[in-house]
Design a protein around this motif. Sequence first.
Motif, mmCIF file in Angstrom:
data_model
loop_
_atom_site.group_PDB
_atom_site.id
_atom_site.type_symbol
_atom_site.label_atom_id
_atom_site.label_comp_id
_atom_site.label_asym_id
_atom_site.label_seq_id
_atom_site.Cartn_x
_atom_site.Cartn_y
_atom_site.Cartn_z
ATOM 1 N N TYR A 115 52.694 2.923 -55.718
ATOM 2 C CA TYR A 115 53.132 1.560 -55.453
ATOM 3 C C TYR A 115 52.053 0.597 -55.933
ATOM 4 N N VAL A 116 52.460 -0.427 -56.671
ATOM 5 C CA VAL A 116 51.552 -1.493 -57.104
ATOM 6 C C VAL A 116 51.784 -2.653 -56.151
ATOM 7 N N ILE A 117 50.702 -3.053 -55.457
ATOM 8 C CA ILE A 117 50.819 -4.055 -54.403
ATOM 9 C C ILE A 117 49.795 -5.163 -54.638
ATOM 10 N N LEU A 118 50.243 -6.396 -54.534
ATOM 11 C CA LEU A 118 49.331 -7.536 -54.497
ATOM 12 C C LEU A 118 49.137 -7.874 -53.033
ATOM 13 N N SER A 119 47.882 -8.044 -52.628
ATOM 14 C CA SER A 119 47.613 -8.170 -51.204
ATOM 15 C C SER A 119 46.401 -9.050 -50.922
ATOM 16 N N ASN A 120 46.348 -9.561 -49.713
ATOM 17 C CA ASN A 120 45.166 -10.284 -49.247
ATOM 18 C C ASN A 120 44.306 -9.411 -48.350
ATOM 19 N N THR A 121 44.655 -8.136 -48.262
ATOM 20 C CA THR A 121 43.838 -7.147 -47.559
ATOM 21 C C THR A 121 43.745 -5.907 -48.449
ATOM 22 N N ASP A 122 42.622 -5.224 -48.401
ATOM 23 C CA ASP A 122 42.458 -4.073 -49.292
ATOM 24 C C ASP A 122 42.586 -2.730 -48.567
ATOM 25 N N ASP A 123 43.130 -2.734 -47.357
ATOM 26 C CA ASP A 123 43.210 -1.483 -46.595
ATOM 27 C C ASP A 123 44.652 -1.074 -46.251
ATOM 28 N N ILE A 124 45.532 -1.172 -47.219
ATOM 29 C CA ILE A 124 46.923 -0.744 -47.022
ATOM 30 C C ILE A 124 47.011 0.753 -47.294
ATOM 31 N N THR A 125 47.665 1.477 -46.411
ATOM 32 C CA THR A 125 47.803 2.929 -46.566
ATOM 33 C C THR A 125 49.092 3.260 -47.316
ATOM 34 N N PHE A 126 49.178 4.505 -47.778
ATOM 35 C CA PHE A 126 50.393 4.947 -48.463
ATOM 36 C C PHE A 126 51.591 4.889 -47.519
ATOM 37 N N GLU A 127 51.384 5.234 -46.252
ATOM 38 C CA GLU A 127 52.478 5.190 -45.280
ATOM 39 C C GLU A 127 53.010 3.759 -45.114
ATOM 40 N N GLN A 128 52.112 2.784 -45.037
ATOM 41 C CA GLN A 128 52.554 1.387 -44.949
ATOM 42 C C GLN A 128 53.320 0.983 -46.213
ATOM 43 N N ALA A 129 52.835 1.453 -47.364
ATOM 44 C CA ALA A 129 53.460 1.084 -48.642
ATOM 45 C C ALA A 129 54.875 1.634 -48.748
ATOM 46 N N TRP A 130 55.068 2.934 -48.444
ATOM 47 C CA TRP A 130 56.417 3.477 -48.619
ATOM 48 C C TRP A 130 57.398 2.892 -47.608
ATOM 49 N N LYS A 131 56.919 2.596 -46.401
ATOM 50 C CA LYS A 131 57.804 1.972 -45.421
ATOM 51 C C LYS A 131 58.210 0.566 -45.880
ATOM 52 N N ALA A 132 57.254 -0.196 -46.416
ATOM 53 C CA ALA A 132 57.522 -1.561 -46.856
ATOM 54 C C ALA A 132 58.329 -1.606 -48.145
ATOM 55 N N SER A 133 58.440 -0.461 -48.839
ATOM 56 C CA SER A 133 59.170 -0.439 -50.111
ATOM 57 C C SER A 133 60.681 -0.451 -49.933
ATOM 58 N N GLY A 134 61.131 -0.399 -48.710
ATOM 59 C CA GLY A 134 62.568 -0.420 -48.460
ATOM 60 C C GLY A 134 63.067 0.859 -47.812
ATOM 61 N N LEU A 135 62.167 1.790 -47.538
ATOM 62 C CA LEU A 135 62.576 3.067 -46.964
ATOM 63 C C LEU A 135 62.556 3.066 -45.444
ATOM 64 N N SER A 136 62.137 1.990 -44.833
ATOM 65 C CA SER A 136 62.127 1.903 -43.374
ATOM 66 C C SER A 136 63.251 0.994 -42.906
ATOM 67 N N SER A 137 63.849 1.347 -41.783
ATOM 68 C CA SER A 137 64.895 0.502 -41.204
ATOM 69 C C SER A 137 64.311 -0.486 -40.193
ATOM 70 N N ASN A 138 63.015 -0.382 -39.918
ATOM 71 C CA ASN A 138 62.346 -1.275 -38.976
ATOM 72 C C ASN A 138 61.758 -2.460 -39.757
ATOM 73 N N MET A 139 62.214 -3.653 -39.475
ATOM 74 C CA MET A 139 61.764 -4.842 -40.210
ATOM 75 C C MET A 139 60.273 -5.138 -39.983
ATOM 76 N N ASP A 140 59.700 -4.614 -38.890
ATOM 77 C CA ASP A 140 58.271 -4.811 -38.642
ATOM 78 C C ASP A 140 57.403 -4.047 -39.644
ATOM 79 N N ASP A 141 57.987 -3.080 -40.359
ATOM 80 C CA ASP A 141 57.249 -2.296 -41.349
ATOM 81 C C ASP A 141 57.098 -3.028 -42.685
ATOM 82 N N TYR A 142 57.804 -4.115 -42.872
ATOM 83 C CA TYR A 142 57.765 -4.836 -44.141
ATOM 84 C C TYR A 142 56.611 -5.840 -44.140
ATOM 85 N N PHE A 143 56.092 -6.117 -45.342
ATOM 86 C CA PHE A 143 54.985 -7.076 -45.472
ATOM 87 C C PHE A 143 55.511 -8.502 -45.375
ATOM 88 N N LYS A 144 54.700 -9.370 -44.785
ATOM 89 C CA LYS A 144 54.974 -10.803 -44.860
ATOM 90 C C LYS A 144 54.560 -11.243 -46.256
#
Length: 154
Positions: A115-144
């Motif tokens: 995943y290529v991510i533009l961010s204001n924090t440099d500590d995003i994990t792979f688990e956060q990335a795949w959930k935010a990519s649309g694979l999670s049904s929980n809206m809290d998993d998505y990035f603002k």
Amino acid sequence: MSKLTWNPGTLLAPVPPRRLKGGVGVKRLVFLFLAVVCLFGLSGCSQGKTEPYIVNTFEKTPDELVEESVENSKVIVTTAYYEMSDGTWKTDSHTYQYKLEITGRLRNAAQDSTYVILSNTDDITFEQAWKASGLSSNMDDYFKAEDAVIVGRA
């Protein structure tokens, strides 16, 4: 040079212009000094802060090339973004400090995902990335949008 005389009937007597050695008038010297100060002031102001400009553009991958990119394991750009001259990264709506490429493997997947991510924090994990990519049904998993955005995947 003509001789100046003072007439007691006048309130003001004519005053000859003051001259420094070499014949340079005081008024001319003051004017020259002020002109130099103004020029330095203007040049100093113009060199101050320059607006960041685009160094590199990453266009969205056209739909007809997505399948070919997947087969060749190339990054698919899902959102256009820009590399800026001050080292930041920008989409059309937000500016970010970091560009992250996070690679990992989903459970039961045949190959790694990136995943290529533009961010204001440099500590995003792979688990956060795949959930935010649309694979999670929980809206809290998505990035603002102001915190991070996924702009590509491979």
